[in-house]
Structure formats: C-alpha cells, structure tokens
Design a protein around this motif. Structure first.
Motif, mmCIF file in Angstrom:
data_model
loop_
_atom_site.group_PDB
_atom_site.id
_atom_site.type_symbol
_atom_site.label_atom_id
_atom_site.label_comp_id
_atom_site.label_asym_id
_atom_site.label_seq_id
_atom_site.Cartn_x
_atom_site.Cartn_y
_atom_site.Cartn_z
ATOM 1 N N LEU A 75 10.466 8.905 0.351
ATOM 2 C CA LEU A 75 11.673 8.379 -0.296
ATOM 3 C C LEU A 75 12.201 7.106 0.349
ATOM 4 C CD1 LEU A 75 13.492 11.812 -0.668
ATOM 5 C CD2 LEU A 75 12.332 10.546 -2.498
ATOM 6 N N TRP A 76 12.385 7.137 1.673
ATOM 7 C CA TRP A 76 12.908 5.947 2.358
ATOM 8 C C TRP A 76 12.740 6.076 3.865
ATOM 9 C CZ3 TRP A 76 16.665 9.179 -0.128
ATOM 10 C CH2 TRP A 76 17.422 9.961 0.741
ATOM 11 N N ILE A 77 12.950 4.918 4.516
ATOM 12 C CA ILE A 77 13.083 4.844 5.968
ATOM 13 C C ILE A 77 14.489 4.352 6.261
ATOM 14 C CG2 ILE A 77 12.292 3.751 8.097
ATOM 15 C CD1 ILE A 77 9.611 3.263 6.786
ATOM 16 N N ARG A 78 15.128 4.967 7.257
ATOM 17 C CA ARG A 78 16.393 4.418 7.757
ATOM 18 C C ARG A 78 16.168 3.946 9.181
ATOM 19 N NH1 ARG A 78 21.367 5.730 4.888
ATOM 20 N NH2 ARG A 78 22.393 5.135 6.802
ATOM 21 N N ASP A 79 16.535 2.703 9.395
ATOM 22 C CA ASP A 79 16.363 2.089 10.702
ATOM 23 C C ASP A 79 17.604 2.401 11.536
ATOM 24 O OD1 ASP A 79 16.277 0.414 12.895
ATOM 25 O OD2 ASP A 79 15.363 -1.226 11.767
ATOM 26 N N LEU A 80 17.445 3.239 12.556
ATOM 27 C CA LEU A 80 18.587 3.676 13.350
ATOM 28 C C LEU A 80 19.008 2.625 14.366
ATOM 29 C CD1 LEU A 80 17.206 7.272 13.895
ATOM 30 C CD2 LEU A 80 18.826 6.533 12.146
ATOM 31 N N GLU A 81 18.154 1.637 14.580
ATOM 32 C CA GLU A 81 18.466 0.584 15.552
ATOM 33 C C GLU A 81 19.452 -0.424 14.952
ATOM 34 O OE1 GLU A 81 18.103 -1.231 19.294
ATOM 35 O OE2 GLU A 81 17.234 0.647 18.616
ATOM 36 N N GLU A 127 3.561 -11.241 15.845
ATOM 37 C CA GLU A 127 4.652 -12.058 15.299
ATOM 38 C C GLU A 127 5.877 -11.211 14.971
ATOM 39 O OE1 GLU A 127 1.897 -15.510 13.179
ATOM 40 O OE2 GLU A 127 2.412 -13.684 12.065
ATOM 41 N N TRP A 128 5.643 -10.054 14.365
ATOM 42 C CA TRP A 128 6.757 -9.173 13.998
ATOM 43 C C TRP A 128 7.456 -8.622 15.238
ATOM 44 C CZ3 TRP A 128 9.816 -8.062 10.101
ATOM 45 C CH2 TRP A 128 10.550 -6.880 10.119
ATOM 46 N N GLU A 129 6.696 -8.155 16.190
ATOM 47 C CA GLU A 129 7.296 -7.515 17.360
ATOM 48 C C GLU A 129 7.996 -8.533 18.261
ATOM 49 O OE1 GLU A 129 4.394 -4.894 19.127
ATOM 50 O OE2 GLU A 129 4.447 -3.559 17.400
ATOM 51 N N ALA A 130 7.603 -9.819 18.179
ATOM 52 C CA ALA A 130 8.297 -10.843 18.953
ATOM 53 C C ALA A 130 9.754 -10.976 18.509
ATOM 54 C CB ALA A 130 7.582 -12.180 18.810
ATOM 55 N N ASN A 131 9.998 -10.716 17.209
ATOM 56 C CA ASN A 131 11.363 -10.807 16.679
ATOM 57 C C ASN A 131 12.065 -9.461 16.576
ATOM 58 O OD1 ASN A 131 11.387 -13.636 16.270
ATOM 59 N ND2 ASN A 131 10.073 -13.360 14.485
ATOM 60 N N HIS A 132 11.355 -8.375 16.799
ATOM 61 C CA HIS A 132 11.910 -7.023 16.711
ATOM 62 C C HIS A 132 11.429 -6.230 17.926
ATOM 63 C CE1 HIS A 132 11.861 -8.648 12.629
ATOM 64 N NE2 HIS A 132 12.895 -7.873 12.394
ATOM 65 N N PRO A 133 11.945 -6.563 19.118
ATOM 66 C CA PRO A 133 11.382 -6.007 20.350
ATOM 67 C C PRO A 133 11.455 -4.483 20.442
ATOM 68 C CG PRO A 133 13.390 -7.281 20.777
ATOM 69 C CD PRO A 133 13.017 -7.534 19.363
ATOM 70 N N PHE A 134 12.414 -3.857 19.747
ATOM 71 C CA PHE A 134 12.544 -2.398 19.863
ATOM 72 C C PHE A 134 11.399 -1.651 19.200
ATOM 73 C CE2 PHE A 134 13.903 -1.640 15.535
ATOM 74 C CZ PHE A 134 14.522 -2.831 15.178
ATOM 75 N N VAL A 135 10.610 -2.339 18.358
ATOM 76 C CA VAL A 135 9.496 -1.647 17.709
ATOM 77 C C VAL A 135 8.183 -1.827 18.458
ATOM 78 C CG1 VAL A 135 10.529 -1.836 15.428
ATOM 79 C CG2 VAL A 135 8.859 -3.544 16.152
ATOM 80 N N GLU A 136 8.244 -2.469 19.609
ATOM 81 C CA GLU A 136 6.996 -2.789 20.307
ATOM 82 C C GLU A 136 6.115 -1.555 20.462
ATOM 83 O OE1 GLU A 136 5.458 -5.067 24.294
ATOM 84 O OE2 GLU A 136 7.581 -4.985 23.829
ATOM 85 N N GLY A 137 4.864 -1.725 20.126
ATOM 86 C CA GLY A 137 3.923 -0.617 20.242
ATOM 87 C C GLY A 137 4.187 0.481 19.232
ATOM 88 N N ASP A 138 4.572 0.100 18.011
ATOM 89 C CA ASP A 138 4.882 1.084 16.976
ATOM 90 C C ASP A 138 3.580 1.677 16.442
ATOM 91 O OD1 ASP A 138 6.042 2.621 15.072
ATOM 92 O OD2 ASP A 138 6.772 0.976 13.836
ATOM 93 N N VAL A 139 2.992 2.509 17.248
ATOM 94 C CA VAL A 139 1.689 3.076 16.900
ATOM 95 C C VAL A 139 1.684 4.562 17.215
ATOM 96 C CG1 VAL A 139 0.396 0.949 17.236
ATOM 97 C CG2 VAL A 139 0.776 2.477 19.173
ATOM 98 N N ARG A 140 0.821 5.272 16.578
ATOM 99 C CA ARG A 140 0.674 6.697 16.836
ATOM 100 C C ARG A 140 -0.382 6.913 17.896
ATOM 101 N NH1 ARG A 140 -1.765 9.309 13.078
ATOM 102 N NH2 ARG A 140 -0.909 11.310 13.617
#
Ligand SMILES: [Zn+2]
Ligand SMILES: [Zn+2]
Length: 140
Positions: A75-81, A127-140
């Motif tokens: 349905l959706w994602i909510r970004d808590l950051e 490029e994305w993680e440089a501007n969104h540091p809190f998601v760094e390493g967004d991997v499983r």
C-alpha cells in the motif's frame, strides 16, 4: 482520487496535495517487498484518508511499509525520518495509469529483468545516499 487493494478491504482516498508522478526504487528492500519493482508517489498526511485494516512492517529504522493483511497488496511506505506523508503505490489508483515516471533511484542496483526506458531522472545508490545519509546501506 480513489484506490483500493486487490481484495477491496483497504481503500485509500487522496485529495489535495500529492505528487501525481511516481518514482521507482531498486534498493534490495523495495525489490523484495514488492517482489520486483517499487513505484511510489508522495502525498501529504492531510491529503490521505484510509479505510480498512492495515498492517505495517518496519523494514528499516526509518521506514514503515503498509500492506493489506487479507490479500497482501503493498500500500505505502512512510518515511519516519522526514516524518510526514505517504509514498503510495500508484498501481492502486486507476487515475494514475497515464502518469509518466518521474525518477528512478538505486538505478545501478536494478535487476537485469527490469529496464525502465524514458528520460526520467536516474540516481545511483551512491548519488542517492550522498543526499540521504540516513539510508546508507539500505540493503538486506
Ligand atoms: Zn486486500
Ligand atoms: Zn527502496
């Protein structure tokens, strides 16, 4: 603009402020959650009305992902950051069928079986993680 899950147990109404153009994400969490490709568009909290029972899964420290507990529709994602709004799945909304793709992130992580054509903005993981540091390493 109205949308619903596969079984109809959850309906989502969007009015007012929303980005009509969806963006795609190829990060491994989105890929696994959707079974292929995540596509979402942003809508502010006060623009979204949800009816029906919804479950959420905390996929990372900064994000909740919602789905229908009956049919499993994403349905959706909510970004808590950033703390506001929804990234809604456009496939729920027939009115968005003709909307062009706005952007594609983690473009360098896209699996070979998904190649999105067109002139939309593309950003690699770095490029994305440089501007969104809190998601760094967004991997499983
Ligand atoms: Zn459902
Ligand atoms: Zn993602």
């Amino acid at each position: 603009m109205d949308g619903e899950c596969l079984c109809g147990a959850v309906t989502v109404h969007v009015s007012g402020r929303h980005e009509g153009q969806p963006g795609a994400c190829h990060c491994s969490i989105c890929r696994t959650w959707t079974g292929g490709l995540f596509v979402g568009f942003h809508a502010e909290d006060d623009a979204v009305t949800v009816e029906g029972d919804v479950r959420t899964y905390r996929s990372s420290p900064f994000a909740d992902r919602a789905f229908c507990p009956v049919c499993g529709t994403s349905l959706w994602i909510r970004d808590l950051e950033t703390g506001s709004g929804y990234d809604l799945m456009p496939g729920l909304f027939p009115a968005l069928h003709g909307a062009p793709l706005k952007s594609e992130i983690y473009s360098d992580q896209a699996p070979a079986y998904i190649a999105l054509s067109g002139d939309h903005v593309r950003q690699t993981q770095a490029e994305w993680e440089a501007n969104h540091p809190f998601v760094e390493g967004d991997v499983r």
